[in-house]
Design an enzyme around this catalytic site. Structure first.
Site, PDB file in Angstrom:
ATOM      1  N   GLY A  11       0.830  -1.216   0.000  1.00 40.37           N
ATOM      2  CA  GLY A  11       0.000   0.000   0.000  1.00 40.37           C
ATOM      3  C   GLY A  11       0.854   1.250   0.000  1.00 40.37           C
ATOM      4  N   VAL A  62      -2.954  -7.184  -2.728  1.00 38.83           N
ATOM      5  CA  VAL A  62      -2.462  -8.012  -1.614  1.00 38.83           C
ATOM      6  C   VAL A  62      -3.445  -9.107  -1.203  1.00 38.83           C
ATOM      7  CG1 VAL A  62      -0.845  -6.337  -0.627  1.00 38.83           C
ATOM      8  CG2 VAL A  62      -3.236  -6.359   0.156  1.00 38.83           C
ATOM      9  N   ASN A  88       1.120  -2.542   5.392  1.00 38.63           N
ATOM     10  CA  ASN A  88       0.411  -1.275   5.573  1.00 38.63           C
ATOM     11  C   ASN A  88      -0.902  -1.200   4.795  1.00 38.63           C
ATOM     12  OD1 ASN A  88       0.296   1.885   5.844  1.00 38.63           O
ATOM     13  ND2 ASN A  88       0.251   1.453   3.651  1.00 38.63           N
ATOM     14  N   SER A 140      -4.442  -0.106  14.158  1.00 36.71           N
ATOM     15  CA  SER A 140      -5.219   1.134  14.361  1.00 36.71           C
ATOM     16  C   SER A 140      -5.623   1.246  15.819  1.00 36.71           C
ATOM     17  CB  SER A 140      -6.481   1.111  13.506  1.00 36.71           C
ATOM     18  OG  SER A 140      -7.288   2.213  13.838  1.00 36.71           O
ATOM     19  N   TYR A 153     -13.478  -3.714  10.183  1.00 40.08           N
ATOM     20  CA  TYR A 153     -12.131  -3.107  10.238  1.00 40.08           C
ATOM     21  C   TYR A 153     -11.501  -3.326  11.612  1.00 40.08           C
ATOM     22  CZ  TYR A 153      -8.784   0.864   9.776  1.00 40.08           C
ATOM     23  OH  TYR A 153      -7.673   1.671   9.736  1.00 40.08           O
ATOM     24  N   ALA A 155     -12.200  -5.676  13.808  1.00 40.34           N
ATOM     25  CA  ALA A 155     -11.878  -7.102  13.998  1.00 40.34           C
ATOM     26  C   ALA A 155     -10.565  -7.446  13.296  1.00 40.34           C
ATOM     27  CB  ALA A 155     -13.014  -7.975  13.464  1.00 40.34           C
ATOM     28  N   ALA A 156     -10.387  -6.911  12.096  1.00 40.95           N
ATOM     29  CA  ALA A 156      -9.150  -7.199  11.349  1.00 40.95           C
ATOM     30  C   ALA A 156      -7.943  -6.600  12.059  1.00 40.95           C
ATOM     31  CB  ALA A 156      -9.260  -6.655   9.922  1.00 40.95           C
ATOM     32  N   LYS A 157      -8.069  -5.359  12.511  1.00 42.60           N
ATOM     33  CA  LYS A 157      -6.916  -4.690  13.132  1.00 42.60           C
ATOM     34  C   LYS A 157      -6.570  -5.334  14.485  1.00 42.60           C
ATOM     35  CE  LYS A 157      -6.078  -1.554   9.968  1.00 42.60           C
ATOM     36  NZ  LYS A 157      -4.869  -1.658   9.153  1.00 42.60           N
ATOM     37  N   ILE A 186      -4.936  10.175  11.373  1.00 43.54           N
ATOM     38  CA  ILE A 186      -3.830  10.671  10.550  1.00 43.54           C
ATOM     39  C   ILE A 186      -4.396  11.243   9.249  1.00 43.54           C
ATOM     40  CG2 ILE A 186      -1.635  10.042   9.425  1.00 43.54           C
ATOM     41  CD1 ILE A 186      -1.602   9.494  12.477  1.00 43.54           C
TER      42      ILE A 186
HETATM   43  P1  NAP Z   1      -4.935   5.234   2.016  1.00 39.42           P
HETATM   44  O1  NAP Z   1      -4.437   6.633   1.830  1.00 39.42           O
HETATM   45  O2  NAP Z   1      -6.310   4.878   1.586  1.00 39.42           O
HETATM   46  O3  NAP Z   1      -3.865   4.241   1.379  1.00 39.42           O
HETATM   47  C1  NAP Z   1      -4.098   2.867   1.387  1.00 39.42           C
HETATM   48  C2  NAP Z   1      -3.050   2.184   0.551  1.00 39.42           C
HETATM   49  O4  NAP Z   1      -3.348   0.786   0.500  1.00 39.42           O
HETATM   50  C3  NAP Z   1      -3.000   2.707  -0.849  1.00 39.42           C
HETATM   51  O5  NAP Z   1      -1.657   2.810  -1.264  1.00 39.42           O
HETATM   52  C4  NAP Z   1      -3.696   1.611  -1.638  1.00 39.42           C
HETATM   53  O6  NAP Z   1      -3.109   1.529  -2.908  1.00 39.42           O
HETATM   54  C5  NAP Z   1      -3.333   0.368  -0.841  1.00 39.42           C
HETATM   55  N1  NAP Z   1      -4.255  -0.727  -1.073  1.00 39.42           N
HETATM   56  C6  NAP Z   1      -5.584  -0.773  -0.831  1.00 39.42           C
HETATM   57  N2  NAP Z   1      -6.091  -1.960  -1.180  1.00 39.42           N
HETATM   58  C7  NAP Z   1      -5.043  -2.695  -1.649  1.00 39.42           C
HETATM   59  C8  NAP Z   1      -4.921  -4.001  -2.179  1.00 39.42           C
HETATM   60  N3  NAP Z   1      -5.974  -4.823  -2.290  1.00 39.42           N
HETATM   61  N4  NAP Z   1      -3.692  -4.419  -2.583  1.00 39.42           N
HETATM   62  C9  NAP Z   1      -2.617  -3.611  -2.494  1.00 39.42           C
HETATM   63  N5  NAP Z   1      -2.671  -2.360  -1.999  1.00 39.42           N
HETATM   64  C10 NAP Z   1      -3.873  -1.907  -1.593  1.00 39.42           C
HETATM   65  O7  NAP Z   1      -4.889   4.834   3.563  1.00 39.42           O
HETATM   66  P2  NAP Z   1      -3.927   5.319   4.746  1.00 39.42           P
HETATM   67  O8  NAP Z   1      -4.701   6.263   5.575  1.00 39.42           O
HETATM   68  O9  NAP Z   1      -2.608   5.705   4.221  1.00 39.42           O
HETATM   69  O10 NAP Z   1      -3.826   3.944   5.558  1.00 39.42           O
HETATM   70  C11 NAP Z   1      -2.666   3.136   5.575  1.00 39.42           C
HETATM   71  C12 NAP Z   1      -2.803   2.121   6.703  1.00 39.42           C
HETATM   72  O11 NAP Z   1      -2.917   2.827   7.950  1.00 39.42           O
HETATM   73  C13 NAP Z   1      -4.046   1.250   6.602  1.00 39.42           C
HETATM   74  O12 NAP Z   1      -3.752  -0.055   7.021  1.00 39.42           O
HETATM   75  C14 NAP Z   1      -5.010   1.898   7.564  1.00 39.42           C
HETATM   76  O13 NAP Z   1      -5.938   0.982   8.071  1.00 39.42           O
HETATM   77  C15 NAP Z   1      -4.055   2.373   8.641  1.00 39.42           C
HETATM   78  N6  NAP Z   1      -4.585   3.454   9.471  1.00 39.42           N
HETATM   79  C16 NAP Z   1      -4.830   4.699   8.957  1.00 39.42           C
HETATM   80  C17 NAP Z   1      -5.318   5.690   9.804  1.00 39.42           C
HETATM   81  C18 NAP Z   1      -5.578   7.097   9.321  1.00 39.42           C
HETATM   82  O14 NAP Z   1      -6.024   7.913  10.152  1.00 39.42           O
HETATM   83  N7  NAP Z   1      -5.328   7.432   8.083  1.00 39.42           N
HETATM   84  C19 NAP Z   1      -5.573   5.403  11.141  1.00 39.42           C
HETATM   85  C20 NAP Z   1      -5.320   4.130  11.625  1.00 39.42           C
HETATM   86  C21 NAP Z   1      -4.816   3.157  10.780  1.00 39.42           C
HETATM   87  P3  NAP Z   1      -3.909   1.496  -4.297  1.00 39.42           P
HETATM   88  O15 NAP Z   1      -5.191   2.242  -4.128  1.00 39.42           O
HETATM   89  O16 NAP Z   1      -2.933   2.087  -5.228  1.00 39.42           O
HETATM   90  O17 NAP Z   1      -4.094   0.041  -4.477  1.00 39.42           O
END
Ligand code: NAP
Length: 246
Positions: A11, A62, A88, A140, A153, A155-157, A186
């Site tokens: 990701g 993935v 990620n 998360s 979400y 449950a997965a985390k 974030i």
């Molecule tokens: P994001 O901006 O939506 O980015 C998600 C990334 O995952 C993108 O690069 C997307 O790439 C990739 N992705 C999604 N489905 C995929 C798949 N099937 N195969 C491969 N890549 C895939 O999200 P983010 O906020 O950066 O989140 C990143 C991580 O942090 C996640 O695990 C999220 O749960 C966790 N998180 C985020 C926050 C927050 O506040 N933002 C808080 C807690 C946890 P493509 O679209 O190019 O495939």
């Protein structure tokens, strides 16, 4: 420093993953970027190659075992090793459990949890042979607190954190550590989807008073990937501005 370490970051075409990749590259690692979307992953690669010329990007969903197998095999052919794996990639499909469709549950499990089992399993063999490895899952804060509308979400985390501890126990004797970084709120595309009322309600619960930046998460990941973190395994670092204190 992470000089010459080979790091896979899933990701990494956008958001937190892209900034994690940049931070690891800045510290000397060679990067393998994985994401589902070919154009953005190539843009990310161009940026990363300015910092770490010997980096690669592979398009891979993935949640698909064949795609992930191919990406790991290409990495091993190209570099002969995997030192760091950052799981990620993540998605949301929010709904109240009463209304949640089977497909919404399944898709989140496939992308956020099952993919991590497969990728971790695939890198363990080369890491065990090398007697070195750093595996980091991005979880998360809601995996600890629960969150209405995010049963799938959450449950997965939460599952990822239990999984990390089990694997940490299985491979500690081979000098492989397995840890989690649990972000709070974030600023990324994932949180940009929230309306302003929801955003303000969350900000009101953050003692430090502001949303976090992807860099805040990336620094914690880079620390866990570093030599300085060699004695930390089975742990979670919370990056949430004080929103939750475990
Ligand atoms: P994001 O901006 O939506 O980015 C998600 C990334 O995952 C993108 O690069 C997307 O790439 C990739 N992705 C999604 N489905 C995929 C798949 N099937 N195969 C491969 N890549 C895939 O999200 P983010 O906020 O950066 O989140 C990143 C991580 O942090 C996640 O695990 C999220 O749960 C966790 N998180 C985020 C926050 C927050 O506040 N933002 C808080 C807690 C946890 P493509 O679209 O190019 O495939």
């Amino acid at each position: 420093m992470l000089k010459d370490r080979v790091a896979i970051v899933t990701g990494s075409s956008s958001g937190i993953g892209r900034v994690i990749a940049r931070e690891l590259a800045r510290r000397g690692a060679r990067l393998v970027l994985l994401s589902n979307e070919s154009i953005r992953i190539l843009e990310a690669l161009e940026e990363i190659r300015h910092l770490s010329p010997d980096s690669e990007a592979y398009e891979a969903d993935v949640s698909s075992r064949p795609c992930v197998t191919e990406a790991v095999n290409l990495t091993l052919e190209r570099f002969g090793r995997v030192d760091i794996l950052v799981n990620n990639a993540g998605i949301t499909r929010d709904n109240l459990v009463m209304r949640m469709k089977e497909e919404e549950w399944q898709r989140v499990m496939e992308v956020n949890l099952h993919s991590v089992f497969r990728l971790t399993q695939m890198v363990l063999r080369p890491m065990m042979k090398a007697r070195y490895g750093r595996i980091i899952h991005i979880t998360s804060v809601v995996g600890h607190t629960g969150n209405a509308g995010q049963g799938n979400y959450v449950a997965a985390k939460a599952g990822l954190e239990g999984f990390a501890k089990s694997v940490a126990l299985e491979v500690a004797s081979r000098n492989i550590t397995v840890n989690c970084v649990a972000p709070g709120f974030i600023r990324t595309a994932m949180t940009d989807k929230l309306n302003s009322k929801a955003r303000e309600a969350i900000l009101a619960r953050i003692p430090l008073g502001v949303a976090g930046e992807p860099e805040d998460v990336a620094h914690a990941v880079a620390f866990l990937a570093s030599a300085e973190a060699r004695y930390i395994t089975g742990e979670t670092i919370h990056v949430n501005g004080g929103m939750y204190m475990g």
